[in-house]
Design a protein around this motif. Structure first.
Motif, PDB file in Angstrom:
ATOM      1  N   ALA A  47     -21.632  33.004 -11.306  1.00 62.65           N
ATOM      2  CA  ALA A  47     -21.337  32.682  -9.901  1.00 62.65           C
ATOM      3  C   ALA A  47     -21.292  31.175  -9.629  1.00 62.65           C
ATOM      4  O   ALA A  47     -20.345  30.709  -8.980  1.00 62.65           O
ATOM      5  CB  ALA A  47     -22.319  33.381  -8.970  1.00 62.65           C
ATOM      6  N   PRO A  48     -22.265  30.374 -10.088  1.00 63.53           N
ATOM      7  CA  PRO A  48     -22.172  28.931  -9.819  1.00 63.53           C
ATOM      8  C   PRO A  48     -20.939  28.268 -10.458  1.00 63.53           C
ATOM      9  O   PRO A  48     -20.306  27.411  -9.846  1.00 63.53           O
ATOM     10  CB  PRO A  48     -23.469  28.362 -10.407  1.00 63.53           C
ATOM     11  N   THR A  49     -20.600  28.690 -11.673  1.00 60.23           N
ATOM     12  CA  THR A  49     -19.404  28.157 -12.328  1.00 60.23           C
ATOM     13  C   THR A  49     -18.158  28.552 -11.546  1.00 60.23           C
ATOM     14  O   THR A  49     -17.254  27.742 -11.326  1.00 60.23           O
ATOM     15  CB  THR A  49     -19.306  28.662 -13.790  1.00 60.23           C
ATOM     16  N   ARG A  50     -18.120  29.806 -11.112  1.00 59.46           N
ATOM     17  CA  ARG A  50     -16.980  30.302 -10.333  1.00 59.46           C
ATOM     18  C   ARG A  50     -16.837  29.519  -9.027  1.00 59.46           C
ATOM     19  O   ARG A  50     -15.743  29.113  -8.649  1.00 59.46           O
ATOM     20  CB  ARG A  50     -17.128  31.796 -10.058  1.00 59.46           C
ATOM     21  N   GLU A  51     -17.952  29.269  -8.349  1.00 56.87           N
ATOM     22  CA  GLU A  51     -17.884  28.527  -7.079  1.00 56.87           C
ATOM     23  C   GLU A  51     -17.388  27.104  -7.293  1.00 56.87           C
ATOM     24  O   GLU A  51     -16.581  26.591  -6.510  1.00 56.87           O
ATOM     25  CB  GLU A  51     -19.241  28.537  -6.381  1.00 56.87           C
ATOM     26  N   ALA A  52     -17.849  26.437  -8.346  1.00 59.64           N
ATOM     27  CA  ALA A  52     -17.380  25.084  -8.647  1.00 59.64           C
ATOM     28  C   ALA A  52     -15.883  25.098  -8.977  1.00 59.64           C
ATOM     29  O   ALA A  52     -15.122  24.237  -8.531  1.00 59.64           O
ATOM     30  CB  ALA A  52     -18.182  24.488  -9.803  1.00 59.64           C
ATOM     31  N   PHE A  53     -15.477  26.094  -9.737  1.00 61.17           N
ATOM     32  CA  PHE A  53     -14.063  26.256 -10.099  1.00 61.17           C
ATOM     33  C   PHE A  53     -13.216  26.481  -8.851  1.00 61.17           C
ATOM     34  O   PHE A  53     -12.185  25.817  -8.658  1.00 61.17           O
ATOM     35  CB  PHE A  53     -13.924  27.424 -11.081  1.00 61.17           C
ATOM     36  N   LEU A  54     -13.648  27.404  -7.996  1.00 62.58           N
ATOM     37  CA  LEU A  54     -12.877  27.699  -6.787  1.00 62.58           C
ATOM     38  C   LEU A  54     -12.828  26.500  -5.848  1.00 62.58           C
ATOM     39  O   LEU A  54     -11.824  26.287  -5.151  1.00 62.58           O
ATOM     40  CB  LEU A  54     -13.434  28.938  -6.090  1.00 62.58           C
ATOM     41  N   SER A  55     -13.884  25.696  -5.840  1.00 61.02           N
ATOM     42  CA  SER A  55     -13.866  24.461  -5.066  1.00 61.02           C
ATOM     43  C   SER A  55     -12.786  23.514  -5.609  1.00 61.02           C
ATOM     44  O   SER A  55     -12.045  22.883  -4.838  1.00 61.02           O
ATOM     45  CB  SER A  55     -15.235  23.788  -5.113  1.00 61.02           C
ATOM     46  N   ASP A  56     -12.676  23.428  -6.932  1.00 60.33           N
ATOM     47  CA  ASP A  56     -11.629  22.610  -7.541  1.00 60.33           C
ATOM     48  C   ASP A  56     -10.232  23.153  -7.221  1.00 60.33           C
ATOM     49  O   ASP A  56      -9.294  22.395  -6.979  1.00 60.33           O
ATOM     50  CB  ASP A  56     -11.807  22.527  -9.063  1.00 60.33           C
ATOM     51  N   VAL A  57     -10.100  24.475  -7.223  1.00 65.66           N
ATOM     52  CA  VAL A  57      -8.813  25.097  -6.891  1.00 65.66           C
ATOM     53  C   VAL A  57      -8.434  24.763  -5.445  1.00 65.66           C
ATOM     54  O   VAL A  57      -7.296  24.375  -5.162  1.00 65.66           O
ATOM     55  CB  VAL A  57      -8.843  26.628  -7.121  1.00 65.66           C
ATOM     56  N   ARG A  58      -9.392  24.887  -4.528  1.00 69.46           N
ATOM     57  CA  ARG A  58      -9.117  24.548  -3.121  1.00 69.46           C
ATOM     58  C   ARG A  58      -8.754  23.070  -2.984  1.00 69.46           C
ATOM     59  O   ARG A  58      -7.826  22.725  -2.247  1.00 69.46           O
ATOM     60  CB  ARG A  58     -10.312  24.899  -2.236  1.00 69.46           C
ATOM     61  N   SER A  59      -9.458  22.205  -3.695  1.00 69.37           N
ATOM     62  CA  SER A  59      -9.142  20.771  -3.649  1.00 69.37           C
ATOM     63  C   SER A  59      -7.736  20.511  -4.185  1.00 69.37           C
ATOM     64  O   SER A  59      -6.986  19.708  -3.623  1.00 69.37           O
ATOM     65  CB  SER A  59     -10.152  19.963  -4.461  1.00 69.37           C
ATOM     66  N   PHE A  60      -7.394  21.187  -5.268  1.00 64.34           N
ATOM     67  CA  PHE A  60      -6.035  21.057  -5.804  1.00 64.34           C
ATOM     68  C   PHE A  60      -5.030  21.486  -4.744  1.00 64.34           C
ATOM     69  O   PHE A  60      -4.053  20.780  -4.462  1.00 64.34           O
ATOM     70  CB  PHE A  60      -5.846  21.896  -7.078  1.00 64.34           C
ATOM     71  N   GLY A  61      -5.256  22.667  -4.163  1.00 66.68           N
ATOM     72  CA  GLY A  61      -4.324  23.208  -3.179  1.00 66.68           C
ATOM     73  C   GLY A  61      -4.136  22.296  -1.984  1.00 66.68           C
ATOM     74  O   GLY A  61      -3.012  22.073  -1.521  1.00 66.68           O
ATOM     75  N   ARG A  62      -5.214  21.748  -1.495  1.00 64.12           N
ATOM     76  CA  ARG A  62      -5.134  20.890  -0.306  1.00 64.12           C
ATOM     77  C   ARG A  62      -4.589  19.505  -0.621  1.00 64.12           C
ATOM     78  O   ARG A  62      -3.980  18.866   0.233  1.00 64.12           O
ATOM     79  CB  ARG A  62      -6.504  20.792   0.344  1.00 64.12           C
ATOM     80  N   GLY A  63      -4.788  19.049  -1.850  1.00 63.29           N
ATOM     81  CA  GLY A  63      -4.339  17.718  -2.225  1.00 63.29           C
ATOM     82  C   GLY A  63      -2.974  17.673  -2.883  1.00 63.29           C
ATOM     83  O   GLY A  63      -2.411  16.604  -3.094  1.00 63.29           O
ATOM     84  N   TYR A  64      -2.441  18.834  -3.200  1.00 62.26           N
ATOM     85  CA  TYR A  64      -1.164  18.911  -3.914  1.00 62.26           C
ATOM     86  C   TYR A  64      -0.021  18.442  -3.014  1.00 62.26           C
ATOM     87  O   TYR A  64       0.109  18.884  -1.869  1.00 62.26           O
ATOM     88  CB  TYR A  64      -0.919  20.344  -4.379  1.00 62.26           C
ATOM     89  N   THR A  65       0.782  17.560  -3.554  1.00 57.21           N
ATOM     90  CA  THR A  65       2.001  17.122  -2.883  1.00 57.21           C
ATOM     91  C   THR A  65       3.168  17.524  -3.769  1.00 57.21           C
ATOM     92  O   THR A  65       3.242  17.086  -4.926  1.00 57.21           O
ATOM     93  CB  THR A  65       2.003  15.592  -2.693  1.00 57.21           C
ATOM     94  N   PRO A  66       4.047  18.365  -3.253  1.00 58.19           N
ATOM     95  CA  PRO A  66       5.154  18.817  -4.109  1.00 58.19           C
ATOM     96  C   PRO A  66       6.062  17.651  -4.513  1.00 58.19           C
ATOM     97  O   PRO A  66       6.365  16.787  -3.694  1.00 58.19           O
ATOM     98  CB  PRO A  66       5.934  19.793  -3.228  1.00 58.19           C
ATOM     99  N   PRO A  67       6.462  17.641  -5.781  1.00 56.69           N
ATOM    100  CA  PRO A  67       7.399  16.607  -6.210  1.00 56.69           C
ATOM    101  C   PRO A  67       8.785  16.885  -5.627  1.00 56.69           C
ATOM    102  O   PRO A  67       9.089  18.010  -5.240  1.00 56.69           O
ATOM    103  CB  PRO A  67       7.411  16.751  -7.739  1.00 56.69           C
ATOM    104  N   ARG A  68       9.575  15.854  -5.576  1.00 59.12           N
ATOM    105  CA  ARG A  68      10.953  16.028  -5.138  1.00 59.12           C
ATOM    106  C   ARG A  68      11.700  16.687  -6.299  1.00 59.12           C
ATOM    107  O   ARG A  68      11.760  16.157  -7.393  1.00 59.12           O
ATOM    108  CB  ARG A  68      11.568  14.669  -4.807  1.00 59.12           C
TER     109      ARG A  68
END
Length: 184
Positions: A142-163
């Motif tokens: 569970a702690p590993t999963r939560e850290a991973f999902l936090s990284d996934v959310r950060s990726f999703g929110r920070g992702y800028t699509p390339p042209r």
């Protein structure tokens, strides 16, 4: 001259690049759901963990195609997850898997003879690790999963699509990378 099939791929791939951050966050809900089977969650986690691999099939900084391998991998991982027992996965999770998996026919058509190699590669991601986290640890701890999902959310929110240039040369480059980089 761009064919109608290539034109459809160019349109689809542009949309996939635009939605990659959201796709990742939504697929993360499948990993988070303990109602889904471990096998289904492992495929989803393997696909998402690919986002964090240092050396992926197409380096993320490569012009406009660098994130398309990530989009392809998420779709194939979703299809593999659906082939497993999804257990009592919430309807929204099933919708996410179905939506992503529905695009696999376009990946299969685009890659043609190389699709089988991509499929095997994505299956193997269940045994891979990125950022020191194995898929087994993500699914079972569970702690590993939560850290991973936090990284996934950060990726999703920070992702800028390339042209993404909707030109045939983009498809030629993409095919060449998959041909050269997928294990034979």
């Amino acid at each position: 001259m761009t064919t109608e099939v290539d034109s459809n791929h160019l349109d689809s791939f542009a949309a996939w690049l635009h939605g990659l951050g959201d796709d990742a966050e939504q697929l993360g809900t499948v990993v988070a759901s303990e109602a889904a089977s471990e096998a289904a969650r492992a495929h989803a986690a393997g696909g998402l963990n690919y986002l964090f691999k240092t050396l992926d099939l197409i380096p993320d900084g490569i012009d406009d195609i660098g994130y398309l391998d990530d989009a392809f991998v998420l779709r194939v991982a979703a299809e593999l997850a659906l082939q497993e027992d999804v257990g009592e996965l919430e309807p929204e999770g099933v919708r996410v898997l179905n939506r992503l998996a529905n695009d696999v026919d376009a990946v299969r058509e685009f890659l043609d003879k190389d699709f089988g190699r991509l499929l095997e590669y994505v299956k193997g991601l269940r045994k891979a690790a990125a950022r020191g986290r194995s898929v087994a640890d993500i699914v079972r701890d569970a702690p590993t999963r939560e850290a991973f999902l936090s990284d996934v959310r950060s990726f999703g929110r920070g992702y800028t699509p390339p042209r993404f240039t909707r030109e045939e040369k983009s498809l030629v480059k993409l095919r060449a990378f998959f041909d050269a980089k997928l294990p034979k």
